[in-house]
Design an enzyme around this catalytic site. Structure first.
Site, PDB file in Angstrom:
ATOM      1  CB  SER A  64      -0.851  -0.039   1.273  1.00 12.35           C
ATOM      2  OG  SER A  64      -1.899   0.872   1.189  1.00 12.35           O
ATOM      3  N   GLY A  91       2.787   3.007  -5.018  1.00 13.22           N
ATOM      4  CA  GLY A  91       2.626   3.664  -6.312  1.00 13.22           C
ATOM      5  C   GLY A  91       1.987   2.804  -7.387  1.00 13.22           C
ATOM      6  CB  ILE A 150      -1.679  -5.650  -1.731  1.00 14.05           C
ATOM      7  CG1 ILE A 150      -1.697  -4.130  -1.569  1.00 14.05           C
ATOM      8  CG2 ILE A 150      -0.711  -6.282  -0.745  1.00 14.05           C
ATOM      9  CD1 ILE A 150      -2.215  -3.655  -0.218  1.00 14.05           C
ATOM     10  CB  SER A 151      -0.691  -9.932  -5.430  1.00 15.61           C
ATOM     11  OG  SER A 151      -0.023  -9.078  -6.342  1.00 15.61           O
TER      12      SER A 151
END
EC number: 2.7.1.25
Lengths: 147, 147
Positions: A39, A42, A110-111
């Site tokens: 997080s 960018g 987000i992974s």
């Protein structure tokens, strides 16, 4: 032809208009650009800039934003480990559909786990899955490269 | 701006390239054509014919076939009532994304309950959701019109 689930009556339906025809119509090749990072790293800024640049070149892209999808497709999912994995699996499946449709699909989410991203990568030929991992302070946080 | 689930940190991310730009690029308006009917009623045949005809007119469409999606996005779902509802919800959400991307999205699946179809319709402006219910023997089976 294959069957799934509890039913023996679920058959694959081939479309008469294939990926090649769609790519010809669009004059571009469908693919997935998968942007991952923490997080605030960018991701969305990069996704938006890329989409804007592609548009100026006459190329059709579509952003699958992880947060936005949690308002729709993934709104039934929470933040437990298995829910996060399912969240990424669904985004991967939808990104695959968009690439098949001929679009440049920009997935921004987000992974952190490589195994989840690799499962998404495995849905497509290698050349059609481009991964961009955004670094923090010049290096990956440990969990980004963990499996 | 809104929040979802257990997190207060999930914000809507606006894309700089909107639906209108994509529609201009494609020279068409994104929408959903939702084809419903029993197994064997001709949904896939109609979906394929429509997709082929649109392609000959230079229009980009994409078929979301209910059976095909059960091999991917919806492969975790079975055939219980709640799974069928979730199956349709997810197809509706993905169809919505495709329409937003500017495509003519042809969703072809058994979706007998009006309340499920109406939930999908509610995601889009009325003029962007076109429903085609295929009849058997000249009339709807009771359950197709049930709520």
């Amino acid at each position: 032809m294959s069957t799934v689930g509890n039913s023996t009556n679920i058959f694959w339906q081939e479309s008469p208009i294939g990926k090649l025809e769609r790519q010809k119509l669009l004059n571009q090749k469908g693919c997935v650009v998968w942007i991952t990072g923490l997080s605030g790293s960018g991701k969305s800024t990069l996704a938006c800039s890329l989409s804007r640049e592609l548009c100026t070149r006459g190329k059709l892209s579509y952003i699958l934003d992880g947060d936005n999808l949690r308002h729709g497709l993934n709104k039934d999912l929470g933040f437990k480990a298995e829910d996060r994995t399912e969240n990424i699996r669904r985004v991967g499946e939808v990104a695959h559909l968009f690439a098949d449709a001929g679009l440049i699909c920009i997935a921004s989410l987000i992974s952190p786990y490589r195994k989840d991203r690799d499962a998404c990568r495995a849905m497509l030929p290698d050349s059609s899955f481009i991964e961009a991992s955004l670094l923090l302070n010049g290096s990956y946080p440990d969990y980004v490269v963990s499996t």
